[in-house]
Each structure stands twice: as structure tokens, then as C-alpha cells.
Design a protein around this motif. Structure first.
Motif, mmCIF file in Angstrom:
data_model
loop_
_atom_site.group_PDB
_atom_site.id
_atom_site.type_symbol
_atom_site.label_atom_id
_atom_site.label_comp_id
_atom_site.label_asym_id
_atom_site.label_seq_id
_atom_site.Cartn_x
_atom_site.Cartn_y
_atom_site.Cartn_z
ATOM 1 N N GLU A 253 0.706 -1.239 -0.093
ATOM 2 C CA GLU A 253 0.140 -0.071 -0.012
ATOM 3 C C GLU A 253 1.125 1.343 -0.001
ATOM 4 N N THR A 254 0.651 2.098 -0.917
ATOM 5 C CA THR A 254 1.483 3.284 -1.094
ATOM 6 C C THR A 254 0.655 4.553 -0.579
ATOM 7 N N GLU A 255 1.513 5.751 -0.455
ATOM 8 C CA GLU A 255 0.736 6.944 0.124
ATOM 9 C C GLU A 255 -0.526 7.138 -0.579
ATOM 10 N N THR A 256 -0.476 6.840 -1.773
ATOM 11 C CA THR A 256 -1.796 7.115 -2.468
ATOM 12 C C THR A 256 -2.679 6.102 -2.303
ATOM 13 N N ASP A 257 -2.481 4.936 -1.411
ATOM 14 C CA ASP A 257 -3.608 4.124 -1.014
ATOM 15 C C ASP A 257 -3.954 3.383 -2.298
ATOM 16 N N VAL A 258 -3.078 3.017 -3.187
ATOM 17 C CA VAL A 258 -3.301 2.102 -4.337
ATOM 18 C C VAL A 258 -2.540 0.716 -3.969
ATOM 19 N N VAL A 259 -3.262 -0.090 -4.027
ATOM 20 C CA VAL A 259 -2.768 -1.465 -4.045
ATOM 21 C C VAL A 259 -2.513 -2.355 -4.902
ATOM 22 N N PHE A 260 -0.987 -2.565 -5.139
ATOM 23 C CA PHE A 260 -0.490 -3.409 -6.221
ATOM 24 C C PHE A 260 -0.533 -4.903 -6.051
ATOM 25 N N GLN A 261 -1.201 -5.570 -6.950
ATOM 26 C CA GLN A 261 -1.487 -6.772 -6.707
ATOM 27 C C GLN A 261 -0.158 -7.527 -7.598
ATOM 28 N N PRO A 262 0.155 -8.512 -6.900
ATOM 29 C CA PRO A 262 1.288 -9.483 -7.535
ATOM 30 C C PRO A 262 0.992 -10.012 -9.066
ATOM 31 N N SER A 263 2.046 -10.057 -9.702
ATOM 32 C CA SER A 263 1.717 -10.725 -10.769
ATOM 33 C C SER A 263 2.207 -12.353 -10.561
ATOM 34 N N TYR A 264 1.763 -13.336 -11.436
ATOM 35 C CA TYR A 264 1.908 -14.641 -11.237
ATOM 36 C C TYR A 264 2.352 -15.298 -12.804
ATOM 37 N N GLN A 265 3.021 -16.138 -12.868
ATOM 38 C CA GLN A 265 3.517 -16.947 -14.196
ATOM 39 C C GLN A 265 3.383 -18.252 -13.960
ATOM 40 N N ALA A 266 3.236 -18.871 -15.284
ATOM 41 C CA ALA A 266 3.088 -20.148 -15.564
ATOM 42 C C ALA A 266 3.921 -20.863 -16.524
ATOM 43 N N GLN A 267 4.532 -22.060 -16.250
ATOM 44 C CA GLN A 267 5.359 -22.729 -17.270
ATOM 45 C C GLN A 267 4.534 -23.921 -17.534
ATOM 46 N N VAL A 268 4.461 -24.126 -18.980
ATOM 47 C CA VAL A 268 3.506 -25.433 -19.452
ATOM 48 C C VAL A 268 4.444 -25.988 -20.650
ATOM 49 N N THR A 269 4.481 -27.333 -20.192
ATOM 50 C CA THR A 269 5.304 -28.183 -21.060
ATOM 51 C C THR A 269 4.487 -29.063 -21.858
ATOM 52 N N LEU A 270 4.249 -29.230 -23.110
ATOM 53 C CA LEU A 270 3.315 -29.913 -23.879
ATOM 54 C C LEU A 270 3.789 -31.240 -24.351
ATOM 55 N N ALA A 271 2.917 -31.852 -25.089
ATOM 56 C CA ALA A 271 3.462 -33.400 -25.279
ATOM 57 C C ALA A 271 4.488 -33.654 -26.029
ATOM 58 N N ASP A 272 4.803 -32.519 -26.853
ATOM 59 C CA ASP A 272 5.971 -32.529 -28.075
ATOM 60 C C ASP A 272 7.196 -32.208 -27.441
ATOM 61 N N GLY A 273 7.243 -31.775 -26.284
ATOM 62 C CA GLY A 273 8.345 -31.360 -25.163
ATOM 63 C C GLY A 273 8.749 -29.668 -25.520
ATOM 64 N N SER A 274 7.855 -29.014 -26.332
ATOM 65 C CA SER A 274 8.031 -27.770 -26.218
ATOM 66 C C SER A 274 7.528 -27.127 -24.983
ATOM 67 N N VAL A 275 8.396 -26.041 -24.559
ATOM 68 C CA VAL A 275 7.699 -25.103 -23.304
ATOM 69 C C VAL A 275 7.576 -23.753 -23.560
ATOM 70 N N TYR A 276 6.193 -23.460 -22.928
ATOM 71 C CA TYR A 276 5.828 -22.271 -22.988
ATOM 72 C C TYR A 276 5.535 -21.442 -21.594
ATOM 73 N N GLU A 277 5.509 -20.203 -21.804
ATOM 74 C CA GLU A 277 5.347 -19.628 -20.220
ATOM 75 C C GLU A 277 4.354 -18.564 -20.437
#
Length: 238
Positions: free
Chosen positions: A102-126
Motif C-alpha cells: 500500500e502506497t501513500e496514495t492508497d493504491v494496492v499493487f496486486q502481485p503478478s503470477y507466471q506459469a510454465q507449461v510443457t506440451l506433449a511434443d516437449g515444447s515449453v511455453y510461459e
């Protein structure tokens, strides 16, 4: 009177049949099972995610944006998240200092989330743009033009949201960073070669000169007063 009893029994049977049918429907809904990814825990996000990537998924991991590396896959080694299948994903993020500020302006920064996905052909995406707090209902995990993204209904606006453009921008930024790093490494490798002094051909030195033998100097006899000429022969010393 007997006819009334018959109708009464018929109505009772119809009501029982209807109730039985409703009971079976509810029981069918309750018994619907999903592939479970992660572990249910207090405070964990509970998401229903449909695999619409076009391939089976063999590994899935999540982290916060401030974490540097992904943990191990949340799926079991034998699990396969089939294309078109909906999985129930439980995710409990690691506690970090930047989860909510929470900052002085009362703005709440929500966290960011990430995911890593591996497909059946072995390729990896984010996935880099996951606002888990804004997800309402089922999430679709999609793949188009080698871009992995999600679509969902926003709790805030009620609109259907797609993160495809955000993911495309993240891919472009990552590519630009990699090209800049490669260029910097290439320049650093060339600098030592350019700064090294050019090797000049060895200078041939003249052979050492032999000492010059000088002619012997004729010794001039010392002048004495003895035998000096008195007339026209030189000065007379008294």
C-alpha cells in the motif's frame, strides 16, 4: 372412491419418480471428477482450467513474478492433462515482501503470477500475465501462433478477457533483450583483439662494427734548449 385412490397413488408415484430423477442429477454433478494439479490448502487459489492448447500437457508449474526460477512440476510424473480436459488447479504462492504493498496514495499493487507449461511434443511455453485475483469461473488455456495465453471472465468488469496481446508483447521484449545481450557479448569478445598491439616485423640490427684501427700517431720530439740555433734557427732562450 376407488378411482380417487388410484389417481392418488399415480400422483404419488409421479412425484417420487421426479424426486428420484432430481436426486440422480445432483449426484451426477457431485461425482464429476477433475484431474487435480497441486494440493488443496488454506489460502490457495482454486482454479478450473480447460486445456485448449491443442496438445496434451505433461508438466505445469507456477510462481510469482518476483521469483527467479520455477519450482518442480505440480503434476505427477504419470499425469497427463489431455487436450480438451478441465483440471482443478490449486496454487499457494510463496510469501514475498512484494505480494501486496500500500502506497501513500492508497493504491494496492496486486502481485503478478507466471506459469510454465510443457506440451506433449516437449515444447515449453510461459504465461507471464496471470492476474489470479481477477479470475472468475473457468479459465481456458489457449495456444495460437506459438503464443500461449488464457481467456477468462473478469471479476472486476464481468467482461471476457484475453491475455494474448500481453503475452505477445512479453515475447517481443524477451527476444529484444536476448538480442541485446548477444550483441554485447559479441562486442566484448572483439574488443581484446582490437586493442592488442599489432605485431611488427623484427627490426634487423646492423652487425656490430669492428673497432677501427687508427694509424699510430707520430710523436713529436720535445723541444729542448739544448742545441738551439742562435741565428735564424729559432728563438733563443736565456
Amino acid at each position: 372412491m376407488n378411482m380417487r385412490k388410484v389417481w392418488a397413488w399415480a400422483m404419488a408415484a409421479a412425484v417420487c419418480a421426479a424426486l428420484a430423477g432430481c436426486g440422480q442429477t445432483e449426484e451426477t454433478v457431485e461425482e464429476e471428477q477433475y484431474l487435480t494439479i497441486g494440493a488443496a490448502a488454506e489460502g490457495a487459489f482454486d482454479l478450473l482450467v480447460n486445456n485448449a492448447t491443442g496438445q496434451d500437457i505433461t508438466a505445469f508449474a507456477m510462481k510469482t513474478g518476483v521469483e527467479e526460477t520455477y519450482p518442480a512440476s505440480m503434476m505427477g510424473s504419470e499425469d497427463v492433462w489431455k487436450n480438451g480436459e478441465t483440471a482443478e488447479v490449486f496454487y499457494l504462492p510463496e510469501e514475498t515482501e512484494e505480494m501486496e504493498m500500500e502506497t501513500e496514495t492508497d493504491v494496492v499493487f496486486q502481485p503478478s503470477y507466471q506459469a510454465q507449461v510443457t506440451l506433449a511434443d516437449g515444447s515449453v511455453y510461459e504465461l507471464t500475465a496471470l492476474g489470479l485475483e481477477d479470475l472468475d469461473g473457468e479459465v481456458s488455456l489457449c495456444m495460437e501462433e506459438e503464443v500461449l495465453y488464457v481467456t477468462y471472465t473478469s471479476k472486476t468488469s464481468g467482461d471476457t478477457v484475453s491475455t494474448k496481446e500481453q503475452e505477445m508483447a512479453a515475447i517481443a521484449q524477451q527476444k529484444a533483450m536476448e538480442e541485446a545481450e548477444a550483441q554485447a557479448e559479441s562486442q566484448a569478445a572483439q574488443e581484446p583483439a582490437q586493442s592488442a598491439p599489432a605485431q611488427s616485423e623484427p627490426v634487423q640490427t646492423a652487425p656490430a662494427q669492428q673497432p677501427v684501427q687508427s694509424a699510430p700517431v707520430e710523436q713529436i720530439p720535445e723541444q729542448t734548449t739544448e742545441g738551439c740555433l742562435t741565428e735564424g734557427g729559432g728563438p733563443v732562450f736565456n
